[in-house]
Design an enzyme around this catalytic site. Structure first.
Site, PDB file in Angstrom:
ATOM      1  CE1 TYR A 284      -4.375   1.180   1.563  1.00  0.00           C
ATOM      2  CE2 TYR A 284      -2.918   3.050   1.826  1.00  0.00           C
ATOM      3  CZ  TYR A 284      -4.194   2.524   1.781  1.00  0.00           C
ATOM      4  OH  TYR A 284      -5.278   3.335   1.963  1.00  0.00           O
ATOM      5  CE1 TYR A 334      -4.615   5.661  -1.330  1.00  0.00           C
ATOM      6  CE2 TYR A 334      -6.480   7.115  -1.670  1.00  0.00           C
ATOM      7  CZ  TYR A 334      -5.666   6.401  -0.825  1.00  0.00           C
ATOM      8  OH  TYR A 334      -5.891   6.421   0.528  1.00  0.00           O
TER       9      TYR A 334
END
Lengths: 385, 620
Positions: A284, A334
């Protein structure tokens, strides 16, 4: 045929940088695509887990999606909330529910639509409220999340002795992967001069150190059955781990990072493998600095060595540890934890096209939430045909 | 005896009118002052203190949103005794920092990048803050900082004050025409980079000042402010304290010079010393009270003890230094201000070792101090009543130059004249022989002496007090000065003189200013008392309250006008403020450049001329 729970379907919408359908419509589209990918009908699904971005929008995705997306009676329905760690955690929850006999086929979906009429930066800058610590921080000019991660970045570079070139190397590696990914939002080739020329947002973070928000959705199907009509190989969930380190913000210690490694250790132990057994790592990475921190925190680099490793090409195409092979959140898109999860599935299924890592059979996927206060990890492996 | 904990300074603020807007954010971003989690922080900030939560059971510093102690497990819920709010020292270091370039339109009002600093406080807490004063520069990790305060909307909140001598950095001047003032980073070989970061080149300041006008940004620009802090407040002479504030051996007062903490202490040898208020061991602020009496200062951190002459007298567990102890003790006394001199009991200091003498700095202004002490039978005055502190929401120079503005009284202070008619001396300039004088070197005054002499009447400057009311004082003064000498002193009275940069002798009051930032200043005032003259001093105190008190006639007006002036200057056009009044009628004599129209802006012209020379490094 029923076996250990696996991910048997993947559905993605287009990742859009312009305003479009709302998160419910996007989620509905992704769910439909995941069902089609798995060769299932809505009626085959008996569980739904929903995740959405916290705090930014009023109309965030919720459990009403089940009705909106045309489902019938469900045995499991839940909206998870572990900040950015939610998407990865949904897979864990689906596995646990299936193992406990509470559901058999669970769709996990995350959708976000922050891009509206104005800039996403404005949207984030204007959210957060005026109470609590956040109220004081916002009145002190901490708008959106970039200044917060810039503080983390400045501290990390101070502690590690690193430089802005270390951050730049992460951004360049992500872009190098993204140039070969049709899903990526930023695919234009980038060199170091281009990186350093990019707009400073909050020192030491430039615009190219920051993920670009998109409107989009990803859904995956977790099931113990292996639907016959599916288009791709099932991906086994071999290991799961999570840790939520309680770092205290106090003088005399680090509080911006550290403590996440246990999630990866546990997931690897459950999968009976080691870091050496991983073919790709999907982290992430909302900011370049997070990749550097996590490479160390998760034990891929010695403390303070991530910058050197990344500058040496270690995570880029052709490097010894392929990381964020779709361009990550930085250059890809994202969509919180769905970004690394979706890319791991693409790689393990062999669908990576030009960016495919040869022989990728085992992947690590991690999600973080808050200021890296929540870590969720999965070890995924392509099921033998 | 050791230095005791002091009260947080009480700062009186003008009520009713909001201060000028915060330098960084729009009022929309004001925190919720009633927010139960942080309300005590905001309430403390309003009184100039930083309050933070501790575990009542084990004193662990708690995070602001921590409700159970992680060390001892005790409950620290909001509103219970388990959560103890304590005032903490206003000191810390930088844990990490960023300079934010993205400025959200409508929310961020600063014209350039701004710092956000994660501070490790001496109390053990951590806070993410911006700076109190406008700044375009971040800080290095580990740098020491102080905590100051800013106001957003109506909410006071903590902020970071840069360490003394540390430039707040360059901030692009949005109203500067290209080529007129070229903003760039100065590379001054004379000093370390941290002290020369103000991005102004030689000649830039000169361009801000014309004989008849100055650019509005002299009051508003952070780069100018930083250069002032260096050139004027560090390198030049500044008034620090009066010897009468520490009359007895052991007496001390704490002050700030150019933002640095100093203690002014009278040693057992009777010497008054200006010493850096910083433990030479690890840098803790040594003395934390406003004033007191002590034979020694003991550092609260590791117990190092210093004599009130600054010598290091005690180090706990000295064996830890083995044979080097003697060397440690000899070399680690408190650091005195690099230069210190007194005149008439007024103690001045400079933080730069080399430079002019105090006599050179005072020039003609020493006569003002002479004129003041001539009113005392003992030849000395006392500033021992304490200092009233007013926070002014304006640039420090506005506070100072307003003191010698003979034009504003009829308007700004209209209520005084309405109340005390008939005026003792006409304030309509044409009706008096009052003059204004640029005394050179930045000093200036309004001189009523000619008018008072023409009237040949005593105490005109003191509400026409009848000498029968203060017989003891008259007798003592006549004994000291002779009948004629006493009469002359009582006729011409005390001075109304501004001594560059931070001292104003306002007849029977003294004012000094402490700049807190480009738009924020504390004005300190203290009445001038005459040693041993109780009947006169009692009256002086009442008069001082009436003029300078928070509900007084004068300073409240001036504070309000100053704040509005700073608000007005937020408009960038016109570029100049005009100071041409009386320019053609100024004449030069032996005392300086004078103008017989009291409303002439002669003092201001003198102030700015010298100010520019100092900032350009051509005068001190």
């Amino acid at each position: 045929m029923s076996q250990a729970p696996a991910i048997t379907g993947l559905g993605m919408t287009e990742m859009s940088v312009t305003a479009g359908p709302d998160s419910y419509a996007l989620a509905t589209e992704a769910v439909a695509a995941a069902l089609a990918d798995a060769g299932l009908e809505r009626g085959d699904v008996d569980g739904m887990l929903v995740g959405s971005s916290q705090g930014v929008r009023e109309d965030r995705l919720g459990v009403a999606l089940a009705r909106r997306a045309g489902f019938g009676d469900l045995r499991l329905i839940e909206h998870l909330e572990i900040k950015g760690a939610t998407a990865v955690a949904m897979v864990t929850r689906a596995v646990l529910a299936i193992g406990a006999g509470m559901a058999r086929t669970v769709v996990c979906v995350f959708a976000d639509a922050p891009v509206g009429g104005g800039s996403a930066g404005t949207l984030y800058a204007r959210s957060g409220g005026n109470s609590g610590v956040r109220g004081l921080e916002r009145a002190s000019g901490v708008l959106g999340s970039v200044p917060t991660f810039a503080l983390l970045a400045a501290r990390y570079l101070h502690v590690s002795g690193g430089t802005e070139a270390d951050l730049g190397a992460v951004a360049l590696a992500a872009r190098a992967w993204a140039t070969a990914s049709p899903q990526a939002v930023n695919r234009k080739p980038l060199d170091q001069d281009g990186y350093f020329a990019s707009r400073m947002i909050s020192t030491p973070l430039r615009v190219l150190d920051c993920a670009r928000p998109v409107n989009g959705a990803v859904a995956v199907i977790v099931s113990s059955a292996r639907p016959g009509g599916r288009a791709a190989a099932a991906v086994e969930i071999r290991g799961m781990g999570a840790i939520h380190p309680m770092r205290r913000r106090r003088a005399g210690g680090e509080s911006w990072f550290g403590g996440g490694g246990q999630a990866v250790d546990d997931a690897l132990a459950m999968a009976r493998t080691s870091r050496a057994g991983l073919d790709v790592v999907e982290l992430y990475d909302p900011f370049s600095i997070v990749t550097l921190c996590l490479l160390e925190e998760y034990g891929f680099c010695a403390s303070g060595q991530a910058g050197t490793f990344v500058r040496g090409g270690g995570i880029a195409p052709g490097g010894e540890l392929p990381v964020n092979t779709g361009g990550g959140q930085l250059s890809g898109f994202y969509l919180q934890g769905m970004t690394p999860l979706a890319e791991a599935l693409i790689q393990l299924r062999g669908d990576g096209g030009e960016r495919q890592v040869a022989g990728a059979r085992t992947a690590l996927v991690t999600g973080i939430g808050g200021r890296a206060d929540h870590h969720e990890a999965l070890v995924l492996a392509r099921e033998a045909a | 005896m050791t230095a005791s904990r002091g009260q947080a300074p009480q700062v009186t603020e003008s009520e009713g009118l909001p201060g000028p807007g915060d330098w960084l954010v729009a009022p929309d971003l004001a925190p919720d002052a009633a927010d139960p989690v942080l309300a005590p922080v905001y309430a403390a900030a309003a009184r100039g203190a930083l309050a933070l939560p501790f575990c009542a059971a084990c004193s662990t510093p708690l995070e602001l949103e921590q409700y159970v102690c992680d060390v001892c497990g005790a409950s620290a819920e909001i509103g219970t005794a388990g959560r103890e709010w304590r005032d903490v020292p206003l000191a810390g270091t930088v844990h990490t920092a960023t300079l934010v370039h993205r400025r959200e339109p409508g929310l961020i009002v600063a014209p350039g990048p701004y710092p956000v600093i994660d501070v490790e406080l001496a109390s053990g807490h951590r806070l993410v803050l911006t700076t109190a004063a406008p700044s375009g520069q971040s800080l290095d990790i580990g740098a020491p900082v102080e905590i100051a305060f800013r106001t957003v909307g109506a909410v006071h909140l903590p902020a970071v004050r840069f360490p003394p001598g540390r430039a707040a950095g360059r901030m692009l001047l949005p109203d500067v025409t290209e080529g007129e003032i070229n903003v760039m980073t100065v590379t001054d070989q004379a000093g370390p980079p941290a002290e020369t970061a103000a991005g102004l080149r030689p000649g830039d300041v000169r361009a801000l000042v014309q004989p008849d006008r100055v650019r509005g940004l002299v009051y508003t620009d952070p780069q100018v402010y930083e250069l002032e802090m260096r050139r004027i407040f560090r390198e030049g002479w500044v008034f620090v304290a009066h010897e009468s504030e520490v009359p007895e051996p052991g007496d001390y007062v704490t002050k700030r010079v150019a933002g640095e903490p100093y203690v002014v202490a009278r040693g057992k040898d009777g010497e008054v010393r200006v010493l850096a208020n910083r433990c030479t061991h690890r840098g803790n602020r040594l003395c934390n009270a406003d004033k007191g009496n002590t034979s020694s200062f003991r550092c609260p951190y590791h117990g190092w003890t210093f004599g009130n002459d600054g010598s290091l007298s005690g180090v706990p567990m000295r064996d830890g230094y083995a044979e080097r102890f003697g060397e440690v003790r000899a070399s680690l006394g408190l650091v005195p201000a690099p230069r210190q001199e007194s005149y008439g009991g007024f103690v001045f200091a400079s933080l730069e070792p080399a430079g002019s003498t105090l006599a050179e700095h005072l020039g003609n202004a020493r006569h003002a101090i002479d004129r003041l002490v001539a009113l005392s039978p003992t030849g000395s005055v006392q500033l021992s009543a304490g200092w009233m502190k007013h926070r002014m929401y304006c640039n420090w120079k506005m506070v100072m130059e307003n003191n010698v503005d003979g034009y504003h009284a009829l308007f700004t202070h209209q209520s005084v004249y309405d109340a005390v008619r008939p005026a003792k001396v006409s304030h309509v300039p044409a009706k008096t022989e009052t003059m204004v004088r640029d005394m050179g070197d930045g000093h200036s005054e309004i001189d009523y002496a000619t008018e008072y002499r023409r009237l040949d009447e005593e105490f005109v400057w003191y509400g026409r007090l009848a000498r029968e009311k203060v017989p003891g004082y008259i007798a003592a003064l006549e004994e000291a000065r002779g009948v004629d000498g006493a009469h002359d002193a009582l006729v011409i009275g005390p001075p109304h003189t501004l001594i560059f940069p931070n001292l104003f002798i306002a007849e029977m009051n003294v004012m000094t200013v402490e700049p807190l930032g480009v738009g924020e200043t504390i004005a300190y005032t203290s009445p001038v008392l005459i040693p041993g003259q109780r009947e006169l001093n009692r009256r002086t105190l009442r008069r001082s309250e009436g003029a300078m008190g928070p509900a007084g006639f004068l300073i409240a007006d001036d504070g309000e006008i100053g704040a509005r002036n700073q608000l007005g200057l937020a408009a960038r056009q016109p570029e100049w403020v005009t100071l041409s009044r009386g320019l053609e009628t100024d004449v030069t004599d032996a005392t300086g450049r004078i103008n017989k129209d009291k409303s002439a802006e002669t003092p201001q012209r003198g102030w700015w001329k010298h100010w520019a020379a100092v900032l350009e490094g051509e005068a001190s």
